[in-house]
Design an enzyme around this catalytic site. Structure first.
Site, PDB file in Angstrom:
ATOM      1  N   ASP A 172     112.498-111.984 -45.776  1.00 44.47           N
ATOM      2  CA  ASP A 172     111.618-110.814 -45.832  1.00 44.47           C
ATOM      3  C   ASP A 172     111.312-110.319 -44.429  1.00 44.47           C
ATOM      4  OD1 ASP A 172     109.568-109.212 -47.604  1.00 44.47           O
ATOM      5  OD2 ASP A 172     108.478-109.842 -45.807  1.00 44.47           O
ATOM      6  N   TYR A 224     107.849-105.225 -38.064  1.00 46.86           N
ATOM      7  CA  TYR A 224     107.823-106.571 -37.477  1.00 46.86           C
ATOM      8  C   TYR A 224     108.620-106.633 -36.166  1.00 46.86           C
ATOM      9  CZ  TYR A 224     106.377-107.990 -42.231  1.00 46.86           C
ATOM     10  OH  TYR A 224     105.750-108.107 -43.443  1.00 46.86           O
TER      11      TYR A 224
HETATM   12  P1  NAP Z   1     101.746-117.367 -44.856  1.00 45.45           P
HETATM   13  O1  NAP Z   1     103.144-117.576 -45.275  1.00 45.45           O
HETATM   14  O2  NAP Z   1     100.659-117.316 -45.866  1.00 45.45           O
HETATM   15  O3  NAP Z   1     101.284-118.470 -43.802  1.00 45.45           O
HETATM   16  C1  NAP Z   1     101.952-118.686 -42.617  1.00 45.45           C
HETATM   17  C2  NAP Z   1     101.147-119.707 -41.814  1.00 45.45           C
HETATM   18  O4  NAP Z   1     101.108-120.948 -42.510  1.00 45.45           O
HETATM   19  C3  NAP Z   1     101.777-119.953 -40.473  1.00 45.45           C
HETATM   20  O5  NAP Z   1     100.710-120.159 -39.556  1.00 45.45           O
HETATM   21  C4  NAP Z   1     102.559-121.260 -40.682  1.00 45.45           C
HETATM   22  O6  NAP Z   1     102.634-121.966 -39.467  1.00 45.45           O
HETATM   23  C5  NAP Z   1     101.674-121.982 -41.693  1.00 45.45           C
HETATM   24  N1  NAP Z   1     102.417-122.857 -42.608  1.00 45.45           N
HETATM   25  C6  NAP Z   1     103.610-122.630 -43.204  1.00 45.45           C
HETATM   26  N2  NAP Z   1     103.966-123.650 -43.995  1.00 45.45           N
HETATM   27  C7  NAP Z   1     102.970-124.571 -43.906  1.00 45.45           C
HETATM   28  C8  NAP Z   1     102.769-125.851 -44.482  1.00 45.45           C
HETATM   29  N3  NAP Z   1     103.645-126.376 -45.322  1.00 45.45           N
HETATM   30  N4  NAP Z   1     101.636-126.525 -44.145  1.00 45.45           N
HETATM   31  C9  NAP Z   1     100.734-125.994 -43.291  1.00 45.45           C
HETATM   32  N5  NAP Z   1     100.870-124.791 -42.711  1.00 45.45           N
HETATM   33  C10 NAP Z   1     101.989-124.074 -43.013  1.00 45.45           C
HETATM   34  O7  NAP Z   1     101.556-116.042 -43.964  1.00 45.45           O
HETATM   35  P2  NAP Z   1     102.242-114.696 -43.624  1.00 45.45           P
HETATM   36  O8  NAP Z   1     103.314-114.883 -42.611  1.00 45.45           O
HETATM   37  O9  NAP Z   1     101.117-113.803 -43.267  1.00 45.45           O
HETATM   38  O10 NAP Z   1     102.904-114.170 -44.965  1.00 45.45           O
HETATM   39  C11 NAP Z   1     104.214-114.527 -45.367  1.00 45.45           C
HETATM   40  C12 NAP Z   1     105.185-113.381 -45.191  1.00 45.45           C
HETATM   41  O11 NAP Z   1     104.810-112.286 -46.034  1.00 45.45           O
HETATM   42  C13 NAP Z   1     105.219-112.752 -43.793  1.00 45.45           C
HETATM   43  O12 NAP Z   1     105.902-113.555 -42.869  1.00 45.45           O
HETATM   44  C14 NAP Z   1     105.872-111.426 -44.113  1.00 45.45           C
HETATM   45  O13 NAP Z   1     107.276-111.601 -44.264  1.00 45.45           O
HETATM   46  C15 NAP Z   1     105.202-111.068 -45.427  1.00 45.45           C
HETATM   47  N6  NAP Z   1     103.995-110.218 -45.265  1.00 45.45           N
HETATM   48  C16 NAP Z   1     104.006-108.973 -45.813  1.00 45.45           C
HETATM   49  C17 NAP Z   1     102.907-108.135 -45.655  1.00 45.45           C
HETATM   50  C18 NAP Z   1     102.931-106.755 -46.255  1.00 45.45           C
HETATM   51  O14 NAP Z   1     102.054-105.932 -45.910  1.00 45.45           O
HETATM   52  N7  NAP Z   1     103.859-106.452 -47.124  1.00 45.45           N
HETATM   53  C19 NAP Z   1     101.776-108.572 -44.947  1.00 45.45           C
HETATM   54  C20 NAP Z   1     101.800-109.861 -44.442  1.00 45.45           C
HETATM   55  C21 NAP Z   1     102.887-110.683 -44.610  1.00 45.45           C
HETATM   56  P3  NAP Z   1     104.042-122.561 -38.890  1.00 45.45           P
HETATM   57  O15 NAP Z   1     104.974-121.412 -38.714  1.00 45.45           O
HETATM   58  O16 NAP Z   1     103.604-123.182 -37.606  1.00 45.45           O
HETATM   59  O17 NAP Z   1     104.490-123.578 -39.899  1.00 45.45           O
END
Ligand code: NAP
Length: 318
Positions: free
Chosen positions: A51, A56
């Site tokens: 994604d 980004y």
């Molecule tokens: P997320 O996936 O909810 O959380 C990511 C965080 O959790 C990072 O700090 C990561 O750190 C940590 N993490 C990952 N696996 C873990 C585990 N097993 N145990 C503990 N911590 C863990 O957050 P997000 O990146 O905000 O959302 C996911 C994706 O959704 C984004 O990357 C993006 O592609 C998409 N997104 C879309 C929108 C939209 O408006 N459409 C908005 C936000 C996000 P580490 O990397 O250090 O493991």
């Protein structure tokens, strides 16, 4: 484990989407080469759904990683499911395809599997991703989302996107598209923030009734300070301990069992693999009920930069 088609869900247009996606948005301090390496590692670990988004600013790095993994024979283009999104400064219908073509060039792909309207608020086109006036207020503009959607349909018809959908839409905005006279393709998904503290139950039942897949982002509580993940929510932790799993795996499994597609971002190899193991266990109906009970409508993504826009606030509306 490879997230091939057996761990996929059928979309309303007949294409399939792997139900666990690799999130790639990261703070600006993360370098392009970090993103590139993380994407390569994710594909090696088994992720097939990647994604990204124009905003980004990582599409070039992801493109290099995809090309490398295809060149070394680890995957073919058909194995991959790649999503990108049109940013708010490109919502005028005449800009939608231009934005996709720029994304495709950076990704080194001839089509994306899924193209999304990133956010239902149009901003003034130009170099600035979030244009501001002299007073520092975000400069939005009125664009009819139905006209934007017709431009999305044209991208699908041209073969530049296999499927098209939306992100951060509420029910009213979805209905606007669904009720558009002459609609050719409905949105196959709505990508929204969704986790145990924001379970989106109302939006989810609306989407289910329209055969629109809800794709959860922020499912691990994102990077926000006030997350359940960092606070070790006692209910999630107790379920994780009982099942011999981690809180993150429970959070991902929760969404999978509700029938959502879920995104998880980790650039750390061990956590990347840990997240893939959300497929290896089951939550009981009691676990699911306890998790559903945690909802408190907490948002980690208040989209503060849009607060001045005429369409804001809109999230908590029907
Ligand atoms: P997320 O996936 O909810 O959380 C990511 C965080 O959790 C990072 O700090 C990561 O750190 C940590 N993490 C990952 N696996 C873990 C585990 N097993 N145990 C503990 N911590 C863990 O957050 P997000 O990146 O905000 O959302 C996911 C994706 O959704 C984004 O990357 C993006 O592609 C998409 N997104 C879309 C929108 C939209 O408006 N459409 C908005 C936000 C996000 P580490 O990397 O250090 O493991």
């Amino acid at each position: 484990m490879s997230l091939g088609k057996h761990l996929s869900k059928r979309l309303a247009d007949g294409h399939v989407i792997p139900v666990l996606g690799f999130g790639t948005s990261a703070p600006p301090k993360v370098t392009e080469s970090d993103v590139e390496e993380a994407t390569e590692r994710a594909i090696s670990a088994g992720y097939r759904h990647i994604d990204t988004a124009y905003i980004y600013q990582n599409e070039k790095a992801i493109g290099r990683a995809l090309q490398k993994k295809m060149a070394d024979g680890a995957v073919t283009r058909d194995d991959l499911f790649c999503t990108t999104k049109v940013w708010s400064t490109f919502l005028r219908p005449e800009l939608v395809r231009t934005s996709l073509e720029m994304s495709l060039k950076k990704l080194q792909l001839s089509y994306v599997d899924l193209y999304l309207i990133h956010f239902p608020v149009a901003l003034k086109p130009g170099e600035e991703m979030v244009p501001k006036d002299a007073q520092g207020r975000v400069v939005s503009e009125q664009v009819d989302l139905r006209a934007t959607w017709e431009a999305m349909e044209a991208c699908k018809k041209a073969g530049l996107a296999r499927s098209i959908g939306v992100s951060n839409f509420n029910c009213r905005q979805l209905e606007l598209i669904l009720n558009k006279p002459g609609l050719q393709y409905k949105p196959v998904c709505n990508q929204v923030e969704c986790h145990p503290y924001l379970n989106q139950s109302q939006l989810l039942s609306f989407c289910r009734s329209k055969d629109i897949v809800l794709v959860a982002y922020g499912a691990l509580g994102s990077d926000s300070g006030k997350t359940w993940r960092k606070r070790d929510d006692p209910v999630i932790k107790a379920i994780a301990d009982k099942r011999g799993r981690t809180p993150a795996q429970v959070a991902l499994r929760f969404q999978l069992q509700r029938g959502l597609v879920v995104l998880a971002k980790s650039f750390n190899e061990q956590r990347m693999r840990e997240n893939l193991q959300a497929f290896d266990f089951q939550l009981t109906s009691e676990d699911m009920q306890s998790l559903e009970g945690l909802n408190r409508n907490w948002r980690y993504f208040p989209e503060t930069s849009f607060r001045d826009s005429p369409n804001y606030p809109y999230f908590d509306e029907y």
